[in-house]
Design a protein around this motif. Structure first.
Motif, PDB file in Angstrom:
ATOM      1  N   SER A 251      -1.184  -1.301  -4.788  1.00  0.00           N
ATOM      2  CA  SER A 251      -0.470  -0.037  -4.587  1.00  0.00           C
ATOM      3  C   SER A 251      -0.758   0.901  -5.756  1.00  0.00           C
ATOM      4  O   SER A 251      -1.270   0.489  -6.803  1.00  0.00           O
ATOM      5  N   TYR A 252      -0.390   2.150  -5.597  1.00  0.00           N
ATOM      6  CA  TYR A 252      -0.548   3.124  -6.672  1.00  0.00           C
ATOM      7  C   TYR A 252       0.244   2.675  -7.908  1.00  0.00           C
ATOM      8  O   TYR A 252      -0.244   2.759  -9.032  1.00  0.00           O
ATOM      9  N   GLN A 253       1.455   2.181  -7.711  1.00  0.00           N
ATOM     10  CA  GLN A 253       2.280   1.732  -8.832  1.00  0.00           C
ATOM     11  C   GLN A 253       1.617   0.568  -9.565  1.00  0.00           C
ATOM     12  O   GLN A 253       1.633   0.518 -10.801  1.00  0.00           O
ATOM     13  N   GLN A 254       1.033  -0.376  -8.847  1.00  0.00           N
ATOM     14  CA  GLN A 254       0.346  -1.500  -9.485  1.00  0.00           C
ATOM     15  C   GLN A 254      -0.855  -1.019 -10.305  1.00  0.00           C
ATOM     16  O   GLN A 254      -1.088  -1.486 -11.416  1.00  0.00           O
ATOM     17  N   VAL A 255      -1.611  -0.102  -9.745  1.00  0.00           N
ATOM     18  CA  VAL A 255      -2.781   0.415 -10.446  1.00  0.00           C
ATOM     19  C   VAL A 255      -2.362   1.136 -11.718  1.00  0.00           C
ATOM     20  O   VAL A 255      -2.938   0.938 -12.790  1.00  0.00           O
ATOM     21  N   MET A 256      -1.328   1.965 -11.640  1.00  0.00           N
ATOM     22  CA  MET A 256      -0.915   2.760 -12.796  1.00  0.00           C
ATOM     23  C   MET A 256      -0.261   1.925 -13.897  1.00  0.00           C
ATOM     24  O   MET A 256      -0.107   2.400 -15.016  1.00  0.00           O
ATOM     25  N   LYS A 257       0.084   0.674 -13.633  1.00  0.00           N
ATOM     26  CA  LYS A 257       0.622  -0.226 -14.659  1.00  0.00           C
ATOM     27  C   LYS A 257      -0.486  -0.907 -15.466  1.00  0.00           C
ATOM     28  O   LYS A 257      -0.208  -1.556 -16.472  1.00  0.00           O
ATOM     29  N   LEU A 258      -1.732  -0.763 -15.030  1.00  0.00           N
ATOM     30  CA  LEU A 258      -2.837  -1.403 -15.739  1.00  0.00           C
ATOM     31  C   LEU A 258      -3.073  -0.725 -17.086  1.00  0.00           C
ATOM     32  O   LEU A 258      -2.732   0.447 -17.263  1.00  0.00           O
TER      33      LEU A 258
END
Length: 190
Positions: A46-53
């Protein structure tokens, strides 16, 4: 060290070519990023998962095959290599193809490259940038995540891991598979 302008290029402070086709209407709640191809198991983030990287900042010189060069642009984004933690590649994967939206088709555009090329700090999925004329500029939400550098793909939607190379969007239209501006590799057939 002085900046080196490749032969046949002109220096610009602008962004002469931004994208092909319509601007992708980004929706954070429905957007996902898929890792697939020659991997043990496909993954969708998800977008949220990607932005936590983890984030990386890199200042680079851009040299476009269409003959423009822009020096000292700083990007912040997620390094390509961060996505490798989510997939186990087949042993003989040597290439990737990054897909992105073109006219609402998530496979409409693609950029191909050897797997080793995007492993450094200069291959990012970018969400903001700056240069000597502008402080940090967020990339508008409707642009989603944008991969930059060497062969750029905007509004990225997928990374496909491959054992054999195949031409991307521009290479299918006659551009060089390598696109090395210092060797003036612009078109497939000189």
């Amino acid at each position: 060290m002085a900046k080196q302008l490749p032969p046949g290029q002109f220096e610009t402070e602008k962004w002469p070519i931004l994208h092909e086709g319509d601007v992708y209407p980004f929706d954070e709640s429905t957007w996902d990023f898929r890792l697939f191809g020659d991997v043990k198991e496909e993954v969708s983030l998800s977008y949220q998962q990607v932005m936590k990287l983890p984030k990386t900042i890199s200042t680079i010189d851009m040299h476009c095959v269409t003959t423009w060069s822009k020096f000292d642009t700083t990007f912040e984004g997620i390094a390509f290599r961060e996505f490798l933690r989510f997939v186990e590649l087949d042993s003989d994967v040597k290439y990737v193809k990054i897909y992105d939206y073109l006219n609402q088709d998530r496979f409409g555009y693609s950029a191909n490259l050897p797997l080793e090329v995007p492993m450094g700090d200069d291959a990012l999925f970018v969400y903001r940038w700056k240069d000597k004329h502008r402080d940090w500029q967020d990339i508008p939400q409707n642009m989603a995540i944008r991969s930059a550098l060497w062969k750029g793909a905007k509004w990225a939607s997928e990374i496909r891991f491959m054992k054999k190379d195949e031409p991307g969007y521009w290479e299918q239209r006659g551009y060089s598979m390598n696109s090395n501006p210092f060797k003036e590799e612009r078109f497939a057939d000189r």
